[in-house]
Motif scaffolding. Structure first.
Motif, short mmCIF file in Angstrom:
data_model
loop_
_atom_site.label_atom_id
_atom_site.label_comp_id
_atom_site.label_asym_id
_atom_site.label_seq_id
_atom_site.Cartn_x
_atom_site.Cartn_y
_atom_site.Cartn_z
N ARG A 1 0.85 -1.22 0.00
CA ARG A 1 0.00 0.00 0.00
C ARG A 1 0.87 1.25 0.00
N ASP A 2 1.95 1.23 0.79
CA ASP A 2 2.85 2.39 0.84
C ASP A 2 3.46 2.63 -0.54
N PHE A 3 3.78 1.55 -1.22
CA PHE A 3 4.32 1.68 -2.58
C PHE A 3 3.29 2.33 -3.50
N GLU A 4 2.05 1.84 -3.40
CA GLU A 4 1.00 2.38 -4.28
C GLU A 4 0.79 3.88 -4.04
N THR A 5 0.85 4.26 -2.77
CA THR A 5 0.69 5.69 -2.45
C THR A 5 1.85 6.50 -3.05
N ALA A 6 3.06 5.96 -2.87
CA ALA A 6 4.24 6.68 -3.39
C ALA A 6 4.14 6.82 -4.92
N PHE B 1 6.33 -5.17 -12.22
CA PHE B 1 6.71 -6.39 -11.49
C PHE B 1 5.99 -6.44 -10.13
N VAL B 2 5.99 -5.32 -9.45
CA VAL B 2 5.31 -5.28 -8.14
C VAL B 2 3.82 -5.55 -8.33
N GLN B 3 3.24 -4.88 -9.31
CA GLN B 3 1.79 -5.05 -9.51
C GLN B 3 1.44 -6.50 -9.85
N ALA B 4 2.32 -7.14 -10.61
CA ALA B 4 2.05 -8.54 -10.96
C ALA B 4 2.17 -9.47 -9.76
N HIS B 5 2.83 -8.99 -8.71
CA HIS B 5 3.02 -9.82 -7.51
C HIS B 5 2.15 -9.36 -6.34
N ALA C 1 11.57 -16.81 1.89
CA ALA C 1 12.65 -16.27 1.06
C ALA C 1 12.09 -15.34 -0.03
N LYS C 2 11.07 -15.82 -0.69
CA LYS C 2 10.51 -15.02 -1.80
C LYS C 2 9.87 -13.73 -1.28
N MET C 3 9.13 -13.86 -0.19
CA MET C 3 8.41 -12.68 0.31
C MET C 3 9.34 -11.60 0.83
N MET C 4 10.40 -12.02 1.54
CA MET C 4 11.30 -11.00 2.08
C MET C 4 12.06 -10.31 0.96
N THR C 5 12.32 -11.06 -0.10
CA THR C 5 13.04 -10.45 -1.23
C THR C 5 12.11 -9.50 -1.98
N LEU C 6 10.89 -9.94 -2.19
CA LEU C 6 9.91 -9.08 -2.85
C LEU C 6 9.65 -7.83 -2.00
N GLU C 7 9.43 -8.06 -0.71
CA GLU C 7 9.13 -6.91 0.18
C GLU C 7 10.28 -5.91 0.20
N CYS C 8 11.51 -6.41 0.26
CA CYS C 8 12.64 -5.50 0.31
C CYS C 8 12.75 -4.72 -1.00
N GLY C 9 12.50 -5.40 -2.12
CA GLY C 9 12.50 -4.71 -3.41
C GLY C 9 11.43 -3.63 -3.44
N ILE C 10 10.27 -3.95 -2.90
CA ILE C 10 9.18 -2.96 -2.86
C ILE C 10 9.60 -1.76 -1.99
N ARG D 1 18.94 -1.25 -6.37
CA ARG D 1 18.70 -2.27 -5.33
C ARG D 1 17.38 -3.01 -5.59
N ALA D 2 16.36 -2.25 -5.96
CA ALA D 2 15.05 -2.89 -6.22
C ALA D 2 15.18 -3.90 -7.36
N ARG D 3 15.94 -3.52 -8.38
CA ARG D 3 16.10 -4.42 -9.54
C ARG D 3 16.75 -5.74 -9.16
N THR D 4 17.78 -5.68 -8.32
CA THR D 4 18.43 -6.95 -7.93
C THR D 4 17.44 -7.83 -7.18
N GLN D 5 16.62 -7.21 -6.34
CA GLN D 5 15.68 -8.01 -5.55
C GLN D 5 14.66 -8.68 -6.47
N PHE D 6 14.17 -7.95 -7.46
CA PHE D 6 13.15 -8.52 -8.35
C PHE D 6 13.76 -9.61 -9.23
N LYS D 7 15.01 -9.42 -9.62
CA LYS D 7 15.68 -10.48 -10.38
C LYS D 7 15.76 -11.75 -9.54
N LEU D 8 16.12 -11.59 -8.28
CA LEU D 8 16.21 -12.76 -7.39
C LEU D 8 14.84 -13.42 -7.22
N VAL D 9 13.80 -12.61 -7.07
CA VAL D 9 12.45 -13.19 -6.93
C VAL D 9 12.12 -14.03 -8.17
#
Ligand code: ADP
Ligand code: GN1
Ligand code: MG
Length: 392
Positions: free
Chosen positions: A190-195, A213-217, A329-338, A362-370
């Motif tokens: 939600r914070d991301f969507e507001t930003a 990528f965020v929206q798809a997840h 693992a996936k959620m923390m990586t996604l969350e950190c990217g967000i 930094r966000a890009r590396t996290q999404f690549k890992l996800v």
């Protein structure tokens, strides 16, 4: 006598001689005196690579001196109530200390030893309201930024797993929530969507693929929070920031020695602690590597950590928790990217950055890992299963 100089390695060094008090960083110098270090410190220099607090190493004695203390200014943009942060830290470290002593361990090396100010306070507030705290530097320890061999990562898994076990019976209700909804991934979304909606720095146009990528997840963001609310995953006392550089290793044995950065100890999900370690450590590149070709999710490292973590924490975890470790693992990586992407959109107000696209990188590396975790989902599950069955 210079007050602030550079070493040959290019590091800034602050002299702490009384005669030059007030010239460079008056608040740092005051803090040193408040912790009775002002008279004895030979020099002080910026230390470590945390994204949040300002950390300095304090050397005592003549010549090169001996690294003896770490002094930190707590980031009050992030931690609004430093008093509560320090109450948590003193509570937990004293609890750990008693347990380590009871089993004949070395409490001065296996947990941080925070010291109080001259007036007996847990932290010192400088003239600008900045809170400072101080702890003993643990001799013969090393802090690493990336795994050198899978063994390092296996050892860190063992340590973070053991940390969970150590705090299994800690009275969770006494802990303050130092950052509200810290790992509530739905709120992070939600914070991301507001930003994104506000786009105050006109950066949204520069991060369209990442936004997509965020929206798809978006639906993934609710998975673990839903299980928690349904009572299917338990709340435990967790560290919540388990990246590799938040642990010290024994210089000689390479074994995990001491868990540091205790600011975010709060009730949370074990999966988050496990997942955050994987996010940071099971990558072939740095968290801010700009060349995505170099960034891969490394299954061998994933296996090493999983083995270590389950060896120490496994018997405390429920079947459901074990089953959902890959989700951690996936959620923390996604969350950190967000979070990185949100901070990028908001103008880099949270994480320390060195350049304007730092958070985006930094966000890009996290999404690549996800994405790569998703591609290896079955293998991750099989590895977790293998060590879930063999843990003691
Ligand atoms: P932050 O919240 O900013 O990450 P940390 O408490 O993690 O603050 O400290 C920042 C960094 O300082 C650590 O990641 C580590 O690199 C370094 N550091 C802190 N304490 C020690 C220590 N006792 N020994 C070695 N490095 C340390
Ligand atoms: C921050 O404080 P540090 O650098 O150990 C952040 C973590 C992030 C991490 C990303 C209090 O950790 O949540 O995962 O950066 N800490 C806080 O590297 O927000
Ligand atoms: Mg840290």
């Amino acid at each position: 006598m210079e007050t602030c100089s550079r070493t040959e390695a290019g590091e800034t060094v602050y002299s702490t001689r009384r005669s030059i008090l007030g010239v460079e960083d008056r608040n740092l110098e005051d803090a040193l005196f408040a912790f009775k270090l002002g008279e004895v410190a030979s020099y002080v220099k910026p230390f470590g690579s945390g994204h949040i607090n300002d950390t300095y190493a304090v050397y005592l004695g003549d010549g090169a001196g001996t690294l003896s203390y770490v002094i930190q200014r707590i980031n009050t943009e992030v931690f609004k109530k430093p008093q509560e942060v320090m109450e948590n830290i003193f509570g937990v470290t004293e609890y750990l200390r008693a347990r380590i002593l009871a089993r004949g361990g070395d409490a001065d090396r296996e947990t941080l030893n925070y010291i109080k100010t001259k007036t007996g306070a847990p932290y010192f507030e400088d003239a600008d309201g900045g809170p400072w705290r101080c702890y003993n530097y643990i001799p013969d320890s090393v802090c690493i930024e990336s795994v050198r061999t899978p063994k390092d990562f296996y050892n860190s898994g063992k340590s973070f797993g053991a940390f969970l076990r150590e705090l299994e019976n800690y009275p969770a209700e006494t802990l303050h929530e130092t950052i509200e909804k810290f790992h509530d991934t739905r709120k992070r979304l939600r914070d991301f969507e507001t930003a994104l909606e506000r786009d105050v720095w006109d950066r949204a146009r520069t991060c369209k693929p990442e936004t997509a990528f965020v929206q798809a997840h978006a639906r993934d963001c609710a998975v673990l929070m839903d299980l928690l609310e349904q009572g299917r995953l338990p709340l435990r006392v967790t560290h919540n920031d388990t990246k590799l550089n938040n642990i010290l290793f024994d210089k000689d044995t390479g074994e995990g020695l001491c868990v540091i950065d205790l600011d975010t100890i709060m009730p949370g999900l074990a999966l988050n602690d496990y997942g955050d370690s994987i996010r940071f450590g099971a990558s072939t590149a740095r968290e801010d590597e700009p060349d995505l070709e170099k960034v891969h999710f490394d299954l061998e490292l994933f296996e090493a950590y999983t083995k270590g973590y389950l060896e120490t924490a496994g018997s405390a975890l429920t079947d459901m928790e074990k089953e959902y470790l890959p989700w951690g693992a996936k959620m923390m990586t996604l969350e950190c990217g967000i979070r990185f992407l949100t901070d990028y959109l908001q103008g880099d107000t949270y994480f320390k950055v060195t350049h304007s696209t730092h958070n985006l990188e930094r966000a890009r590396t996290q999404f690549k890992l996800v994405s790569e975790m998703e591609a290896h989902w079955e293998e991750m599950g099989a590895i977790v299963k293998k060590y879930s069955m063999t843990e003691g």
